[in-house]
Motif scaffolding. Structure first.
Motif, mmCIF file in Angstrom:
data_model
loop_
_atom_site.group_PDB
_atom_site.id
_atom_site.type_symbol
_atom_site.label_atom_id
_atom_site.label_comp_id
_atom_site.label_asym_id
_atom_site.label_seq_id
_atom_site.Cartn_x
_atom_site.Cartn_y
_atom_site.Cartn_z
ATOM 1 N N GLY A 160 17.690 -71.400 47.647
ATOM 2 C CA GLY A 160 17.399 -70.077 48.186
ATOM 3 C C GLY A 160 16.483 -69.278 47.284
ATOM 4 O O GLY A 160 15.657 -69.840 46.553
ATOM 5 N N TYR A 161 16.689 -67.966 47.286
ATOM 6 C CA TYR A 161 15.826 -67.061 46.524
ATOM 7 C C TYR A 161 16.667 -66.305 45.488
ATOM 8 O O TYR A 161 17.635 -65.638 45.843
ATOM 9 C CB TYR A 161 15.139 -66.064 47.467
ATOM 10 C CG TYR A 161 14.324 -66.735 48.540
ATOM 11 C CD1 TYR A 161 13.015 -67.139 48.290
ATOM 12 C CD2 TYR A 161 14.873 -66.990 49.796
ATOM 13 C CE1 TYR A 161 12.251 -67.776 49.269
ATOM 14 C CE2 TYR A 161 14.135 -67.634 50.778
ATOM 15 C CZ TYR A 161 12.826 -68.012 50.512
ATOM 16 O OH TYR A 161 12.108 -68.645 51.482
ATOM 17 N N ILE A 162 16.245 -66.432 44.231
ATOM 18 C CA ILE A 162 16.935 -65.707 43.164
ATOM 19 C C ILE A 162 15.918 -64.960 42.322
ATOM 20 O O ILE A 162 14.722 -65.271 42.361
ATOM 21 C CB ILE A 162 17.762 -66.657 42.256
ATOM 22 C CG1 ILE A 162 16.822 -67.587 41.476
ATOM 23 C CG2 ILE A 162 18.757 -67.458 43.069
ATOM 24 C CD1 ILE A 162 17.521 -68.380 40.394
ATOM 25 N N ASN B 176 15.313 -63.674 36.245
ATOM 26 C CA ASN B 176 16.265 -63.615 35.122
ATOM 27 C C ASN B 176 17.645 -64.166 35.482
ATOM 28 O O ASN B 176 18.583 -64.065 34.697
ATOM 29 C CB ASN B 176 16.404 -62.182 34.619
ATOM 30 C CG ASN B 176 16.957 -61.247 35.684
ATOM 31 O OD1 ASN B 176 16.987 -61.606 36.862
ATOM 32 N ND2 ASN B 176 17.404 -60.088 35.273
ATOM 33 N N GLU B 177 17.776 -64.761 36.677
ATOM 34 C CA GLU B 177 19.074 -65.308 37.096
ATOM 35 C C GLU B 177 19.129 -66.831 37.005
ATOM 36 O O GLU B 177 20.131 -67.432 37.401
ATOM 37 C CB GLU B 177 19.395 -64.869 38.531
ATOM 38 C CG GLU B 177 19.632 -63.372 38.664
ATOM 39 C CD GLU B 177 19.825 -62.939 40.104
ATOM 40 O OE1 GLU B 177 20.480 -61.913 40.333
ATOM 41 O OE2 GLU B 177 19.289 -63.633 41.009
ATOM 42 N N ILE B 178 18.026 -67.454 36.512
ATOM 43 C CA ILE B 178 18.022 -68.924 36.429
ATOM 44 C C ILE B 178 19.100 -69.395 35.461
ATOM 45 O O ILE B 178 19.851 -70.327 35.731
ATOM 46 C CB ILE B 178 16.632 -69.421 35.975
ATOM 47 C CG1 ILE B 178 15.581 -69.079 37.024
ATOM 48 C CG2 ILE B 178 16.669 -70.937 35.735
ATOM 49 C CD1 ILE B 178 14.185 -69.449 36.626
ATOM 50 N N GLU B 179 19.194 -68.711 34.300
ATOM 51 C CA GLU B 179 20.196 -69.091 33.299
ATOM 52 C C GLU B 179 21.310 -68.066 33.270
ATOM 53 O O GLU B 179 21.059 -66.851 33.315
ATOM 54 C CB GLU B 179 19.557 -69.185 31.916
ATOM 55 C CG GLU B 179 20.499 -69.777 30.884
ATOM 56 C CD GLU B 179 19.817 -69.956 29.538
ATOM 57 O OE1 GLU B 179 20.178 -70.887 28.821
ATOM 58 O OE2 GLU B 179 18.921 -69.151 29.224
ATOM 59 N N LEU B 180 22.554 -68.534 33.172
ATOM 60 C CA LEU B 180 23.700 -67.627 33.160
ATOM 61 C C LEU B 180 23.828 -66.937 31.803
ATOM 62 O O LEU B 180 23.544 -67.526 30.766
ATOM 63 C CB LEU B 180 24.994 -68.391 33.460
ATOM 64 C CG LEU B 180 25.028 -69.211 34.750
ATOM 65 C CD1 LEU B 180 26.458 -69.669 35.029
ATOM 66 C CD2 LEU B 180 24.480 -68.438 35.926
ATOM 67 N N HIS B 181 24.294 -65.698 31.821
ATOM 68 C CA HIS B 181 24.460 -64.947 30.569
ATOM 69 C C HIS B 181 25.777 -65.297 29.885
ATOM 70 O O HIS B 181 25.877 -65.250 28.668
ATOM 71 C CB HIS B 181 24.409 -63.441 30.856
ATOM 72 C CG HIS B 181 23.095 -63.002 31.441
ATOM 73 N ND1 HIS B 181 21.930 -62.974 30.709
ATOM 74 C CD2 HIS B 181 22.759 -62.606 32.698
ATOM 75 C CE1 HIS B 181 20.928 -62.573 31.483
ATOM 76 N NE2 HIS B 181 21.403 -62.335 32.689
ATOM 77 N N TRP B 182 26.806 -65.617 30.658
ATOM 78 C CA TRP B 182 28.113 -65.955 30.095
ATOM 79 C C TRP B 182 28.364 -67.448 30.326
ATOM 80 O O TRP B 182 28.304 -67.920 31.454
ATOM 81 C CB TRP B 182 29.236 -65.149 30.754
ATOM 82 C CG TRP B 182 29.199 -63.686 30.432
ATOM 83 C CD1 TRP B 182 28.383 -63.079 29.506
ATOM 84 C CD2 TRP B 182 29.990 -62.659 31.011
ATOM 85 N NE1 TRP B 182 28.620 -61.730 29.476
ATOM 86 C CE2 TRP B 182 29.612 -61.446 30.387
ATOM 87 C CE3 TRP B 182 30.976 -62.640 31.971
ATOM 88 C CZ2 TRP B 182 30.196 -60.226 30.726
ATOM 89 C CZ3 TRP B 182 31.567 -61.421 32.309
ATOM 90 C CH2 TRP B 182 31.172 -60.241 31.677
ATOM 91 N N PHE C 248 25.643 -66.781 42.034
ATOM 92 C CA PHE C 248 24.869 -66.331 43.198
ATOM 93 C C PHE C 248 23.972 -65.158 42.799
ATOM 94 O O PHE C 248 24.295 -64.381 41.901
ATOM 95 C CB PHE C 248 25.785 -65.932 44.360
ATOM 96 C CG PHE C 248 26.715 -64.798 44.050
ATOM 97 C CD1 PHE C 248 26.350 -63.484 44.313
ATOM 98 C CD2 PHE C 248 27.966 -65.042 43.493
ATOM 99 C CE1 PHE C 248 27.213 -62.447 44.031
ATOM 100 C CE2 PHE C 248 28.828 -64.014 43.196
ATOM 101 C CZ PHE C 248 28.451 -62.710 43.459
ATOM 102 N N SER C 249 22.835 -65.083 43.454
ATOM 103 C CA SER C 249 21.845 -64.051 43.119
ATOM 104 C C SER C 249 22.302 -62.675 43.595
ATOM 105 O O SER C 249 23.000 -62.554 44.604
ATOM 106 C CB SER C 249 20.506 -64.400 43.767
ATOM 107 O OG SER C 249 19.609 -63.321 43.644
ATOM 108 N N GLY D 32 20.453 -66.551 47.341
ATOM 109 C CA GLY D 32 20.279 -67.830 46.668
ATOM 110 C C GLY D 32 21.355 -68.094 45.636
ATOM 111 O O GLY D 32 22.113 -67.194 45.256
ATOM 112 N N LEU D 33 21.417 -69.369 45.208
ATOM 113 C CA LEU D 33 22.401 -69.786 44.206
ATOM 114 C C LEU D 33 21.674 -70.397 43.021
ATOM 115 O O LEU D 33 20.724 -71.155 43.182
ATOM 116 C CB LEU D 33 23.364 -70.816 44.795
ATOM 117 C CG LEU D 33 24.238 -70.368 45.971
ATOM 118 C CD1 LEU D 33 24.982 -71.564 46.547
ATOM 119 C CD2 LEU D 33 25.228 -69.307 45.527
ATOM 120 N N THR D 34 22.148 -70.075 41.834
ATOM 121 C CA THR D 34 21.612 -70.700 40.638
ATOM 122 C C THR D 34 22.608 -71.743 40.135
ATOM 123 O O THR D 34 23.532 -72.118 40.860
ATOM 124 C CB THR D 34 21.321 -69.639 39.557
ATOM 125 O OG1 THR D 34 20.705 -70.283 38.433
ATOM 126 C CG2 THR D 34 22.587 -68.949 39.092
#
Length: 405
Positions: free
Chosen positions: A17-19, A22-28, A347-348, A353-355
Motif C-alpha cells: 500500500g501507501y506509507i 519515515n514509516e519504513i523503519e519502526l521506531h520501537w 500500519f501507516s 499501507g503496511l510496513t
C-alpha cells in the motif's frame, strides 16, 4: 548513509500500500517489547506472593519467598531494555533531579522507584531479617560482615521483634498490591493514552496489561518451582502445584475475556481505521496474534488445565501438563507484548499501507542483546537464592524431624 540504504532497501519489498517515508523503519523494536514483558513478570510474581501474606493462602507458602526474590531479580533488569533503547542511560537520574509531572514516562520513574525501594526491598528485608541475623552469627570473617550489613546491623531475634517483622511484612504487602497494580497498569496506560494510534488507544489496555502480567507471573513461578525443587533434592508439593495451576486457570479466563472485550471495543471504535486493522491482523500479525497469542498461548493452556481439573489425572502427568502449559503461557504473553508494541507501528498513519519490522541479530537493539537481557534476571535470581537461602527454615525443620525420628 550507504549502511542505512542497505538496511532499508530490503524492507521496501515487504511494504504494501501507501506509507509515509519515515514509516519504513519502526521506531520501537524488540527492546521495547521486552520492557513490558519483564515488568509484567515482576507484578505477577509479587501479587502471587501477596496471596500468602494478605489472603492467607497457605497452600502457596512454599512459593512465597521464591516469588518475592523473582520479583526483585526481574525488577532490577526491567528498566534496562528501555534505557538501552533510549540511549544515554547515565542521564536517567535527571528525571528524579528535575521531575516533569507532565511527562507520563518521567512519572513512571517515580512509580518504579517507589515499588522497588518502598515496597519490594522493604518487604524482603523484614521477611529475611531474622535469617540474616542468624546467618551473620553462624559465619565468620567477611561473610559475617556481609550478612551483618544486609541485616543493617540488627541483632534482635526475640519473639517480640519477629512478631513485629511479620506485622510489617503484612502491612507492606497490603500497600504493595496497589503498587504492583500501578506498576504494570501504568505501562498499559502509556500505550492506551496514545489516542492517535487506533491499535493502542483503548481504556481497557491498562487492565488487560495488568491481568496478563498476573498470568505471566504465576506461570513463571510454576516453572521455577518445578525446576528448582528437584534441583534441591526435594519433592514437588502437588497441593501447591494444583493451587498455582488453579489460580493460573482462573486468571487466564479473566484475561482472555478482557482481551476479547478489548478487541470488540477497538473494532467498534475504529471507524476509518477498521480496514487497515483488519489487513494488519490478516497479514502481518496473523502468526503472532492468532496462532501464537490466542491459540498456543491462551486456548491450548486453558483447555489443558481444564482437562486436568475435569478428570483424575495422575500426578506425574499433571506435572508435565502444568509445565507445558506454563511454557505456552509465557510464549503467549510475550506474543501479546510483541503484538502491542510492534503491531501498533506496522500500519501507516495514512491508514493506506503496511510496513514491516526487520530484526537484527547484532547491535544494541538486536536479538543477541535481547536474549541476554532475558537471561540476566535468572542469573540474579540464582545469586539471590545462593545468598539468602529462602528455604533455610524449611531445611532446618526437615533436618530436625529427621534427627528426631
Amino acid at each position: 548513509m550507504e549502511e542505512i540504504v542497505q538496511h532499508l532497501t530490503p524492507l521496501l519489498d515487504q511494504v504494501t500500500g501507501y506509507i509515509y517515508p519515515n514509516e519504513i523503519e519502526l521506531h520501537w523494536g524488540l527492546l521495547v517489547v521486552i520492557y513490558p514483558y519483564l515488568t509484567g513478570l515482576v507484578a505477577g510474581a509479587f501479587i502471587l506472593a501477596s496471596l500468602v501474606k494478605v489472603f492467607n493462602v497457605l497452600e502457596l507458602q512454599p512459593t512465597y519467598r521464591l516469588s518475592l526474590l523473582t520479583a526483585l531479580a526481574f525488577i532490577v533488569i526491567a528498566p534496562l531494555p528501555l534505557l538501552a533503547h533510549l540511549g544515554h542511560p547515565e542521564k536517567s537520574f535527571e528525571i528524579f533531579l528535575t521531575p516533569n509531572v507532565n511527562s507520563a514516562m518521567a512519572m513512571f520513574g517515580f512509580v518504579y522507584a517507589w515499588y522497588l525501594m518502598a515496597v519490594l526491598l522493604l518487604e524482603l528485608w523484614f521477611d529475611f531479617r531474622q535469617d540474616l541475623v542468624l546467618m551473620a552469627n553462624e559465619n565468620k570473617g567477611l561473610k559475617r560482615i556481609f550478612y551483618r550489613t544486609l541485616s543493617l546491623f540488627s541483632k534482635d531475634v526475640s519473639e517480640k521483634a519477629i512478631a513485629f517483622d511479620h506485622k510489617a511484612v503484612r502491612v507492606i504487602t497490603i500497600i504493595g498490591i496497589p503498587s504492583a497494580f500501578l506498576l504494570h497498569g501504568y505501562v498499559g496506560f502509556l500505550f492506551g493514552s496514545i489516542k492517535a494510534n487506533p491499535w493502542w488507544s483503548s481504556v481497557l489496555i491498562p487492565i488487560v496489561f495488568l491481568f496478563s502480567a498476573i498470568v505471566s507471573g504465576v506461570a513463571l513461578i510454576i516453572l521455577l518451582y518445578m525446576i528448582i525443587t528437584p534441583l534441591r533434592n526435594k519433592i514437588v508439593d502437588m497441593v501447591t502445584l494444583d493451587k498455582l495451576a488453579s489460580y493460573l486457570f482462573y486468571i487466564m479466563i479473566i484475561d482472555f475475556s478482557l482481551e476479547i472485550l478489548d478487541f470488540i471495543h477497538r473494532v467498534y471504535e475504529s471507524e476509518e481505521s477498521i480496514k487497515i486493522l483488519a489487513l494488519l491482523v490478516q497479514n502481518k500479525l496473523f502468526s503472532s496474534l492468532i496462532i501464537m497469542q490466542v491459540l498456543i498461548g491462551m486456548i491450548v493452556p486453558l483447555f489443558t488445565i481444564a482437562g486436568v481439573k475435569a478428570f483424575k489425572v495422575p500426578a506425574d502427568l499433571r506435572k508435565l501438563l502444568y509445565f507445558i502449559s506454563a511454557i505456552l503461557v509465557q510464549v503467549g504473553i510475550f506474543s501479546t507484548r510483541w503484538n502491542v508494541v510492534i503491531g501498533g507501528q506496522l500500519f501507516s498513519k495514512s491508514f493506506m499501507g503496511l510496513t514491516t519490522y526487520k530484526m537484527t541479530f547484532l547491535g544494541l537493539e538486536g536479538l543477541l542483546v535481547s536474549i541476554a537481557l532475558l537471561i540476566m534476571p535468572f542469573i540474579i535470581l540464582w545469586m539471590l537464592i545462593k545468598i539468602l537461602n529462602p528455604w533455610r527454615a524449611e531445611d532446618a525443620t526437615a533436618v530436625t524431624q529427621s534427627s528426631t525420628s
